[in-house]
Design a protein around this motif. Structure first.
Motif, PDB file in Angstrom:
ATOM      1  N   PHE B  33       0.890  -1.158   0.000  1.00 30.36           N
ATOM      2  CA  PHE B  33       0.000   0.000   0.000  1.00 30.36           C
ATOM      3  C   PHE B  33       0.926   1.203   0.000  1.00 30.36           C
ATOM      4  O   PHE B  33       1.981   1.170   0.625  1.00 30.36           O
ATOM      5  CB  PHE B  33      -0.900  -0.007   1.240  1.00 30.36           C
ATOM      6  N   GLU B  34       0.545   2.262  -0.709  1.00 30.40           N
ATOM      7  CA  GLU B  34       1.429   3.416  -0.792  1.00 30.40           C
ATOM      8  C   GLU B  34       0.713   4.711  -0.447  1.00 30.40           C
ATOM      9  O   GLU B  34      -0.496   4.836  -0.670  1.00 30.40           O
ATOM     10  CB  GLU B  34       2.025   3.519  -2.206  1.00 30.40           C
ATOM     11  N   ALA B  35       1.486   5.654   0.090  1.00 31.69           N
ATOM     12  CA  ALA B  35       0.938   6.964   0.437  1.00 31.69           C
ATOM     13  C   ALA B  35       2.005   8.013   0.181  1.00 31.69           C
ATOM     14  O   ALA B  35       3.194   7.756   0.384  1.00 31.69           O
ATOM     15  CB  ALA B  35       0.527   6.969   1.903  1.00 31.69           C
ATOM     16  N   GLY B  36       1.591   9.199  -0.281  1.00 26.95           N
ATOM     17  CA  GLY B  36       2.527  10.267  -0.605  1.00 26.95           C
ATOM     18  C   GLY B  36       2.777  11.226   0.544  1.00 26.95           C
ATOM     19  O   GLY B  36       3.615  12.123   0.452  1.00 26.95           O
ATOM     20  N   ASN B  37       2.039  11.053   1.637  1.00 27.40           N
ATOM     21  CA  ASN B  37       2.259  11.872   2.837  1.00 27.40           C
ATOM     22  C   ASN B  37       1.572  11.200   4.027  1.00 27.40           C
ATOM     23  O   ASN B  37       0.881  10.183   3.853  1.00 27.40           O
ATOM     24  CB  ASN B  37       1.738  13.306   2.632  1.00 27.40           C
ATOM     25  N   GLY B  38       1.750  11.766   5.226  1.00 26.45           N
ATOM     26  CA  GLY B  38       1.210  11.157   6.434  1.00 26.45           C
ATOM     27  C   GLY B  38      -0.304  11.037   6.434  1.00 26.45           C
ATOM     28  O   GLY B  38      -0.863  10.041   6.913  1.00 26.45           O
ATOM     29  N   GLU B  40      -2.333  10.652   3.866  1.00 28.66           N
ATOM     30  CA  GLU B  40      -2.713   9.499   3.031  1.00 28.66           C
ATOM     31  C   GLU B  40      -2.333   8.194   3.721  1.00 28.66           C
ATOM     32  O   GLU B  40      -3.022   7.186   3.584  1.00 28.66           O
ATOM     33  CB  GLU B  40      -1.984   9.573   1.670  1.00 28.66           C
ATOM     34  N   GLY B  41      -1.237   8.238   4.481  1.00 24.70           N
ATOM     35  CA  GLY B  41      -0.797   7.056   5.222  1.00 24.70           C
ATOM     36  C   GLY B  41      -1.831   6.641   6.260  1.00 24.70           C
ATOM     37  O   GLY B  41      -2.153   5.455   6.393  1.00 24.70           O
ATOM     38  N   LEU B  42      -2.374   7.621   6.984  1.00 25.13           N
ATOM     39  CA  LEU B  42      -3.391   7.329   7.997  1.00 25.13           C
ATOM     40  C   LEU B  42      -4.638   6.735   7.343  1.00 25.13           C
ATOM     41  O   LEU B  42      -5.253   5.803   7.881  1.00 25.13           O
ATOM     42  CB  LEU B  42      -3.756   8.600   8.776  1.00 25.13           C
ATOM     43  N   ALA B  43      -4.998   7.261   6.170  1.00 27.34           N
ATOM     44  CA  ALA B  43      -6.166   6.748   5.445  1.00 27.34           C
ATOM     45  C   ALA B  43      -5.939   5.298   5.012  1.00 27.34           C
ATOM     46  O   ALA B  43      -6.845   4.456   5.125  1.00 27.34           O
ATOM     47  CB  ALA B  43      -6.460   7.629   4.231  1.00 27.34           C
ATOM     48  N   GLN B  44      -4.727   4.992   4.552  1.00 30.87           N
ATOM     49  CA  GLN B  44      -4.404   3.606   4.159  1.00 30.87           C
ATOM     50  C   GLN B  44      -4.462   2.675   5.365  1.00 30.87           C
ATOM     51  O   GLN B  44      -4.943   1.547   5.263  1.00 30.87           O
ATOM     52  CB  GLN B  44      -2.990   3.543   3.537  1.00 30.87           C
ATOM     53  N   LEU B  45      -3.973   3.152   6.510  1.00 30.60           N
ATOM     54  CA  LEU B  45      -3.988   2.338   7.732  1.00 30.60           C
ATOM     55  C   LEU B  45      -5.411   2.042   8.179  1.00 30.60           C
ATOM     56  O   LEU B  45      -5.710   0.962   8.670  1.00 30.60           O
ATOM     57  CB  LEU B  45      -3.263   3.085   8.863  1.00 30.60           C
ATOM     58  N   ALA B  46      -6.290   3.036   8.008  1.00 38.36           N
ATOM     59  CA  ALA B  46      -7.681   2.871   8.449  1.00 38.36           C
ATOM     60  C   ALA B  46      -8.422   1.884   7.555  1.00 38.36           C
ATOM     61  O   ALA B  46      -9.348   1.211   7.993  1.00 38.36           O
ATOM     62  CB  ALA B  46      -8.382   4.225   8.442  1.00 38.36           C
ATOM     63  N   VAL B  61       2.156  18.290   3.352  1.00 40.40           N
ATOM     64  CA  VAL B  61       0.823  18.058   3.962  1.00 40.40           C
ATOM     65  C   VAL B  61       0.939  17.541   5.396  1.00 40.40           C
ATOM     66  O   VAL B  61       0.546  18.214   6.339  1.00 40.40           O
ATOM     67  CB  VAL B  61      -0.082  17.116   3.128  1.00 40.40           C
ATOM     68  N   MET B  62       1.439  16.315   5.576  1.00 42.71           N
ATOM     69  CA  MET B  62       1.690  15.813   6.924  1.00 42.71           C
ATOM     70  C   MET B  62       3.018  15.061   6.920  1.00 42.71           C
ATOM     71  O   MET B  62       3.176  14.083   6.190  1.00 42.71           O
ATOM     72  CB  MET B  62       0.567  14.878   7.388  1.00 42.71           C
ATOM     73  N   ASP B  63       3.978  15.531   7.730  1.00 38.09           N
ATOM     74  CA  ASP B  63       5.296  14.894   7.716  1.00 38.09           C
ATOM     75  C   ASP B  63       5.311  13.608   8.556  1.00 38.09           C
ATOM     76  O   ASP B  63       4.320  13.247   9.191  1.00 38.09           O
ATOM     77  CB  ASP B  63       6.385  15.892   8.157  1.00 38.09           C
ATOM     78  N   GLY B  64       6.475  12.958   8.541  1.00 41.73           N
ATOM     79  CA  GLY B  64       6.609  11.672   9.220  1.00 41.73           C
ATOM     80  C   GLY B  64       6.424  11.760  10.727  1.00 41.73           C
ATOM     81  O   GLY B  64       5.899  10.835  11.352  1.00 41.73           O
ATOM     82  N   GLU B  65       6.842  12.865  11.333  1.00 44.17           N
ATOM     83  CA  GLU B  65       6.692  13.018  12.789  1.00 44.17           C
ATOM     84  C   GLU B  65       5.224  13.025  13.175  1.00 44.17           C
ATOM     85  O   GLU B  65       4.791  12.309  14.074  1.00 44.17           O
ATOM     86  CB  GLU B  65       7.341  14.328  13.262  1.00 44.17           C
ATOM     87  N   GLU B  66       4.455  13.854  12.473  1.00 42.45           N
ATOM     88  CA  GLU B  66       3.042  13.963  12.810  1.00 42.45           C
ATOM     89  C   GLU B  66       2.300  12.661  12.479  1.00 42.45           C
ATOM     90  O   GLU B  66       1.399  12.247  13.208  1.00 42.45           O
ATOM     91  CB  GLU B  66       2.413  15.145  12.060  1.00 42.45           C
ATOM     92  N   PHE B  67       2.710  12.039  11.405  1.00 42.54           N
ATOM     93  CA  PHE B  67       2.108  10.769  11.000  1.00 42.54           C
ATOM     94  C   PHE B  67       2.279   9.718  12.097  1.00 42.54           C
ATOM     95  O   PHE B  67       1.305   9.077  12.524  1.00 42.54           O
ATOM     96  CB  PHE B  67       2.749  10.298   9.684  1.00 42.54           C
TER      97      PHE B  67
END
Ligand code: MG
Lengths: 163, 128
Positions: B33-38, B40-46, B61-67
């Motif tokens: 699964f791929e995401a271009g920012n944090g 999108e990463g949260l959406a993929q996880l959900a 948009v959302m960096d790795g720390e906030e993600f």
């Protein structure tokens, strides 16, 4: 701080250390992630006025500074193909921009991480451009390398006292 | 057991490199699964069952720390292993990411062996 202090950390020893790190980090990045070998050192001034693909970034932190990479167009294409695992004929200029930016980011980041006197840093997103007659924009320690089919050079400026 | 891997990085070239190195490392992956920012990463996880997350730090948009912070704050993903992939290997950065909840750290440049070792370490050797 006085103006003269600006140049203090850029002592010959520091320049030599940065030069050695630029060499080892570039070589390591090229071998590990681009499957490309460095043959030998080249003349860093030789790319001025030539057609080059260039990527630059600014970093802020303690310390801050700038980094620049420039490559023969053929080398930029070969490195992009190596990084993505595709044929050179399939490489698009958008992919080349992105991969040269990655090289810029990785080499700068690993040199700063190895420097020893860097507390923290934030790398800005690198910007890749093309020029018919390259003129260096970053004034710092520059090293150039001969790869299979052309040259690539990197330049790092560290502003130790402007942090 | 083949893995479900989430790659979060703003560079499509880097995401493709990670998939390639993953293949070279011999790690069996069922699905990426791929995401271009944090965000999108949260959406993929959900939306998907993820076994491990590989994330960049510098992203728009959302960096790795906030993600990682938001992921850990969500009960459903408190124990999903996160490996940070970054060029920054300063103690300052590694500590910050660990405090936020990352369990692995892979410094760029890296090859198949380093990726495999780090995944084995965070998932427990013999996860396959
Ligand atoms: Mg990034």
């Amino acid at each position: 701080m006085s103006d003269t202090a600006i140049h203090e950390p850029a002592a010959p020893e520091m320049d030599a250390l940065i030069g050695a790190l630029l060499h080892s980090c570039s070589e390591h990045v090229l071998e590990t992630m681009f499957f490309a070998a460095v043959f030998e050192a080249a003349d860093p001034a030789a790319s001025t006025g030539c057609e080059r693909v260039t990527s630059r970034l600014h970093f802020s932190g303690k310390p801050s500074g700038d980094f620049e990479v420039d490559a023969d167009p053929g080398i930029a294409r070969a490195l992009t193909a190596g990084f993505l695992g595709i044929e050179e004929s399939e490489v698009t200029s958008a992919q080349e921009d992105e991969v040269m930016a990655e090289f810029c980011n990785m080499t700068c980041g690993s040199a700063l991480s190895s420097l020893g006197c860097v507390e923290y840093f934030n790398l800005q997103v690198p910007e890749t451009t093309r020029s018919e007659a390259f003129a260096p924009e970053v004034e710092g320690v520059r090293r150039a390398f001969l790869l299979d089919g052309g040259t690539l050079s990197v330049c790092l400026r560290v502003d130790f006292d402007r942090s | 057991m083949a893995l479900q891997i989430l790659i979060v990085d703003d560079s499509p070239a880097m995401r493709s490199f990670i998939r390639r190195v993953m293949k070279l490392s011999g790690i069996e992956v069922e699905q990426y699964f791929e995401a271009g920012n944090g965000e999108e990463g949260l959406a993929q996880l959900a939306a998907n069952p993820i076994d491990a997350v590989l994330t960049d730090i510098n992203m728009p948009v959302m960096d790795g720390e906030e993600f990682v912070r938001k992921m850990r704050a969500d009960g459903a993903h408190q124990s999903t292993p996160v490996i940070v992939i970054s060029t920054d290997a300063t103690t300052h950065r590694i500590q910050t990411m660990q405090e936020l909840g990352a369990v692995g750290y892979l410094q760029k440049p890296f090859g198949p062996e380093q990726l495999r070792n780090e995944l084995d370490r965070v998932l427990g050797v013999g996860h396959e």
